[in-house]
Design an enzyme around this catalytic site. Structure first.
Site, short mmCIF file in Angstrom:
data_model
loop_
_atom_site.label_atom_id
_atom_site.label_comp_id
_atom_site.label_asym_id
_atom_site.label_seq_id
_atom_site.Cartn_x
_atom_site.Cartn_y
_atom_site.Cartn_z
N LYS A 204 0.85 -1.18 0.00
CA LYS A 204 0.00 0.00 0.00
C LYS A 204 0.88 1.23 0.00
O LYS A 204 1.73 1.40 0.88
CB LYS A 204 -0.91 -0.01 1.23
N LYS A 258 -2.23 -1.44 -3.79
CA LYS A 258 -3.08 -0.25 -3.72
C LYS A 258 -2.24 1.01 -3.78
O LYS A 258 -1.24 1.08 -3.06
CB LYS A 258 -3.82 -0.30 -2.39
C1 PBG Z 1 -7.53 3.32 5.54
C2 PBG Z 1 -7.79 3.16 4.10
C3 PBG Z 1 -7.58 4.11 3.09
C4 PBG Z 1 -8.11 3.55 1.94
C5 PBG Z 1 -8.58 2.26 2.26
N1 PBG Z 1 -8.35 2.04 3.60
C6 PBG Z 1 -7.07 5.50 3.12
C7 PBG Z 1 -5.74 5.80 3.61
O1 PBG Z 1 -4.88 4.93 3.79
O2 PBG Z 1 -5.52 6.98 3.88
C8 PBG Z 1 -8.18 4.24 0.62
C9 PBG Z 1 -9.22 3.75 -0.33
C10 PBG Z 1 -9.49 4.64 -1.49
O3 PBG Z 1 -8.87 5.70 -1.69
O4 PBG Z 1 -10.40 4.28 -2.24
N2 PBG Z 1 -6.39 2.80 6.06
#
Ligand code: PBG
Length: 338
Positions: A204, A258
């Site tokens: 991520k 992601k």
């Molecule tokens: C939280 C989380 C996030 C997303 C999914 N879980 C945001 C972040 O890490 O700030 C983002 C999902 C998206 O942008 O569609 N940990």
């Protein structure tokens, strides 16, 4: 000469022949997107009968828990295998240490129970991280400007067990703390939840494309600084493989990359290196771009969406989390994007 020279050359061989008709294109297609590939994220909010649009995500609503069964039914009717709820925690319940994450009657636990009551066979995938519950919008404990790793693990682990007790099928740690998968697996097993799966947000990245999501869960305006000390540097690719390797060793059943579309190179490397179920998140910013361009008349939303989702499959993704899951299910039925 390239290796392809041995396979023929123009004019004897004409690659356009296999593209000439729809039937032949269908036969030679190397990848296919089906409804089986879709996971639908949904946003939760307090109240009753609430369906409020998320301004930066046209077509996406936040819904109250009493509306959740309707969405679950829609998912089932459309053949979507799983949903992924996310909470917009009321302001008053956000604290520096995010303890609302451990409340067995929080939005998430109530939503899981509501989904399972009407759609026991619909998969439920729930995020493990503190950001929707903290006043500072970070995924972990923030002390003197530092996100504490091991102290955060204790909370995330309890959160995962709580979600399992509420009936989630899959926990999806999205926090990027080191060691969370092993800690969560151990606690799930100790708690008798050996069947609960872990979908790790293994690779991520610290991305600007999460902006609309942070609006949706109300963590954006609060975010103190950025998430670069725990989420990955967009410059790195080898490091993603180390993250995935660690998470698999610690017991992840499935892994995720992601954001999605701008990280398809990572999806491909992860799938080829590890040959494990590999998901990709078509994140909020990627969704919003398609929607905005579609609304402006600059892109055909339907066709661009289907091309985007197919690209995930071509890159090696097992499936895709997308806010457009319902649209995609309908478009697949209508044959758009074929
Ligand atoms: C939280 C989380 C996030 C997303 C999914 N879980 C945001 C972040 O890490 O700030 C983002 C999902 C998206 O942008 O569609 N940990």
């Amino acid at each position: 000469m390239s290796q392809f020279a041995t396979y023929g050359s123009y004019p004897t061989t004409r690659l356009r022949r296999n593209r000439a008709d729809h039937w032949t294109r269908r036969l030679v297609a190397e990848t296919r997107l089906t409804v089986d590939d879709l996971i639908w994220p949904i946003f939760l909010t307090e109240g009753s009968g609430v369906r409020e649009p998320v301004a930066s995500m046209p077509g996406v609503d936040r819904v109250s828990v009493d509306v959740v069964p309707d969405l679950a039914a829609l998912a089932v009717q459309n053949g979507i295998p799983a949903v992924a709820p996310f909470p917009n925690t009321p302001e008053a319940l956000r604290t520096p240490d995010g303890t609302e994450a451990l409340n067995p009657d929080n939005l998430m636990c109530r939503a899981i129970r509501a989904i399972k009551a009407v759609a026991p066979d619909l998969g439920v995938i729930t995020d493990v991280a503190l950001d929707p519950y903290t006043t500072h919008g970070h995924d972990g404990l923030l002390v003197d400007g530092v996100i504490l790793n091991d102290e955060t693990l204790a909370l995330l682990t309890q959160q995962a067990v709580l979600l399992a007790a509420a009936g989630t099928d899959v926990v999806a740690p999205s926090d990027m703390m080191d060691g969370r998968i092993g800690s969560i697996r151990q606690a799930l097993d100790d708690g008798g939840h050996t069947g609960v799966r872990i979908l790790s947000y293994a690779a991520k990245y610290a991305s600007a494309f999460y902006g609309p999501f942070r609006d949706a869960v109300g963590s954006g305006v609060k975010l103190a600084g950025d998430k670069k000390t725990y989420q990955m540097d967009p410059a790195n690719s080898d490091e993603a493989l180390r993250e995935v390797a660690f998470d698999l060793q610690e017991g992840a059943d499935m892994v995720m990359v992601k954001p999605g579309i701008i990280y398809l190179d990572i999806v491909r490397r992860v799938r080829e290196t590890f040959a494990v179920p590999t998901f990709a998140y078509h994140v909020s910013g990627e969704y919003a771009m398609l929607r905005a361009a579609g609304q402006a008349g600059w892109l055909n939303y339907d066709r661009s969406l289907m091309e985007t989702l197919l690209a995930f499959k071509r890159a090696g993704a097992s499936g895709v989390l997308t806010y457009a899951a319902l649209d995609a299910a309908r478009l697949l039925r209508e044959g758009i994007g074929k």
